[in-house]
Scaffold this motif. Structure first.
Motif, PDB file in Angstrom:
ATOM      1  N   GLY A  84      21.018  35.206  54.473  1.00 47.75           N
ATOM      2  CA  GLY A  84      20.699  36.041  53.341  1.00 47.75           C
ATOM      3  C   GLY A  84      20.946  37.540  53.782  1.00 47.75           C
ATOM      4  N   ALA A  85      20.494  38.510  52.996  1.00 49.24           N
ATOM      5  CA  ALA A  85      20.369  39.844  53.285  1.00 49.24           C
ATOM      6  C   ALA A  85      19.407  40.138  53.911  1.00 49.24           C
ATOM      7  CB  ALA A  85      20.312  40.650  51.611  1.00 49.24           C
ATOM      8  N   PRO A  86      19.317  41.214  54.901  1.00 49.47           N
ATOM      9  CA  PRO A  86      20.481  41.945  55.229  1.00 49.47           C
ATOM     10  C   PRO A  86      21.511  41.486  56.322  1.00 49.47           C
ATOM     11  CG  PRO A  86      18.669  42.833  56.474  1.00 49.47           C
ATOM     12  CD  PRO A  86      17.977  41.566  55.897  1.00 49.47           C
ATOM     13  N   TYR A  87      21.349  40.348  56.714  1.00 45.23           N
ATOM     14  CA  TYR A  87      21.994  39.897  57.997  1.00 45.23           C
ATOM     15  C   TYR A  87      23.349  39.241  57.536  1.00 45.23           C
ATOM     16  CZ  TYR A  87      17.833  40.715  60.368  1.00 45.23           C
ATOM     17  OH  TYR A  87      16.706  41.376  60.712  1.00 45.23           O
ATOM     18  N   HIS A  88      23.316  38.203  56.684  1.00 44.59           N
ATOM     19  CA  HIS A  88      24.714  37.621  56.150  1.00 44.59           C
ATOM     20  C   HIS A  88      25.396  36.993  57.238  1.00 44.59           C
ATOM     21  CE1 HIS A  88      23.828  39.174  51.949  1.00 44.59           C
ATOM     22  NE2 HIS A  88      23.843  40.478  52.751  1.00 44.59           N
ATOM     23  N   THR A 122      13.826  42.828  58.267  1.00 45.10           N
ATOM     24  CA  THR A 122      14.913  43.864  57.828  1.00 45.10           C
ATOM     25  C   THR A 122      15.503  44.459  59.270  1.00 45.10           C
ATOM     26  OG1 THR A 122      13.354  45.441  57.381  1.00 45.10           O
ATOM     27  CG2 THR A 122      14.091  44.167  55.766  1.00 45.10           C
ATOM     28  N   ASN A 123      14.896  44.061  60.406  1.00 46.55           N
ATOM     29  CA  ASN A 123      15.316  44.807  61.479  1.00 46.55           C
ATOM     30  C   ASN A 123      15.507  43.618  62.719  1.00 46.55           C
ATOM     31  OD1 ASN A 123      14.823  46.257  63.998  1.00 46.55           O
ATOM     32  ND2 ASN A 123      14.544  48.076  62.944  1.00 46.55           N
TER      33      ASN A 123
END
Length: 383
Positions: free
Chosen positions: A229-233, A288-289
């Motif tokens: 999913g977000a943010p990696y996709h 997110t990182n």
């Protein structure tokens, strides 16, 4: 011999994980739902768990070489049956048989500890555990690549051939001595249960190891959801390669084995447990990182595998023989508590997202630290 045993553990434990990246293709092959094919993983694990209780204790009362080679032949037959399965029902039966025979890794581990001298038992245990961990890590990637190129049945067929070859090699390499304990199977099971009741160090170390394995399960059962999913996709191939980051655990297992041999077990244990707690802080930021996520995975895997190595070096030194009993008690507890981690991680992600996953994983490590503190206090009182 030690590296051969590590290699044998790597090849054998990989059989438990081959099916995981192949589930979508298996579902298509049999026109089955993904939830139905997911039962293959459950069948694997149930078979393995039953074998920990009922088959691993045989390592003390039978000829180990004959037992190991026989189980590897059974493993080969089960993998061949999986490769040729005409329907999902028979594939489920074959998967359960694969899990049962894969318990041979928990016979090879105490065998390695038995043939090692006292001053090198931690290093030997760490080396064999490194092989086991690498087998787990590489199995998914290898199965995915072979399955994509040649089909999922080829993966199981190749595994069957490897098990037959491994059986032939170990038949020549392992010692041919008789059983360590001259008792019957029923008495051995009673002795194993008695050991669990009367050896508090074994109980505490098994619980501590299981809690760390549960933290491991919390992360690995849910990280694919995060990465997809977000943010990696990320796609499935990239997610599969992400598992290779956990290779740090294999190095940690060897290094902590050296520490145990040199009398630094307790200082190393508390350092690894603290590292495990810190790792889930980094994992939380990794939502997110990517840099924080990678750092968290490296630290978490190193802590989990390092603590497990130290635990095994301690419990295998509780006795000069009958170590299959120790392996049965330790690994059954380790496996049962660890399985709770995967379930808890899925629920945590469902209701709390990645923050929930990180919190639950950290909580398991904190409980392991509490158990370690009680173990340390109990040992000091005994002294």
């Amino acid at each position: 011999m030690v590296f051969l045993l590590a290699f044998a553990c790597a090849l054998t434990v990989a059989n438990l994980y081959y099916c995981q990246p192949l589930l979508p293709e298996i579902a298509k092959s049999f026109s089955a739902s993904q939830s139905a094919t997911g039962g293959l993983v459950t069948a694997n694990q149930l078979g393995y768990g039953i074998a920990l209780l009922l088959i691993v204790p045989l390592g003390d009362i039978t000829n180990r070489r004959r037992l190991v080679c026989g189980l590897l032949v059974i493993e080969a037959a089960a993998l061949a049956a999986a490769a040729a399965a005409p329907n999902l029902a028979l594939l489920l039966v074959a998967s359960a048989a694969v899990g049962i025979a894969a318990c041979v890794v928990q016979i090879l581990l105490p065998y390695a500890a038995t043939i090692a001298a006292d001053h090198e038992r931690g290093r030997v245990t760490g080396t064999v555990l490194s092989g086991l961990l690498l087998g787990i890590l590489l199995s998914r990637t290898v199965a995915g690549l072979i399955g994509q190129a040649f089909g999922w049945r080829t993966v199981f067929a190749a595994g069957a051939a490897l098990m037959l070859l491994l059986s032939a090699i170990l038949a020549r390499a392992m010692h041919s001595g008789g059983p360590e304990v001259a008792i019957g199977y029923r008495e051995q099971l009673r002795a194993t249960a008695r050991l669990a009741r009367t050896e508090p160090v074994l109980r505490r170390r098994a619980v501590m190891g299981g809690l760390m394995f549960a933290a491991f399960g919390v992360f690995w059962a849910t990280v694919s959801f995060l990465l997809a999913g977000a943010p990696y996709h990320y796609n499935q191939a990239t997610i599969g390669l992400f598992a290779l980051v956990g290779g740090a655990g294999a190095l940690a297992a060897r290094l902590t084995g050296h520490a145990a041999d040199h009398g630094r077990e307790r200082a190393t244990s508390v350092s690894l447990l603290a590292l495990g707690l810190a790792s889930f802080g980094a994992i939380a930021l990794g939502g997110t990182n990517l840099a924080w996520l990678l750092a968290g995975v490296l630290f978490m895997d190193a802590a989990v595998q390092g603590v497990n190595t130290l635990n095994l070096s301690v419990v295998y030194n509780l006795s000069d023989g009958a170590r299959a009993r120790i392996a049965s008690v330790y690994m059954t507890t380790y496996f049962v508590i660890g399985a709770l981690g995967s379930a808890a991680g899925t629920e945590a992600y469902r209701y709390g997202g990645w923050t929930g996953v990180s919190s639950v994983g950290g909580a398991f490590v904190a409980l392991a630290l509490l158990v370690w503190s009680r173990d340390t206090l109990a040992v000091r009182r005994a002294r």
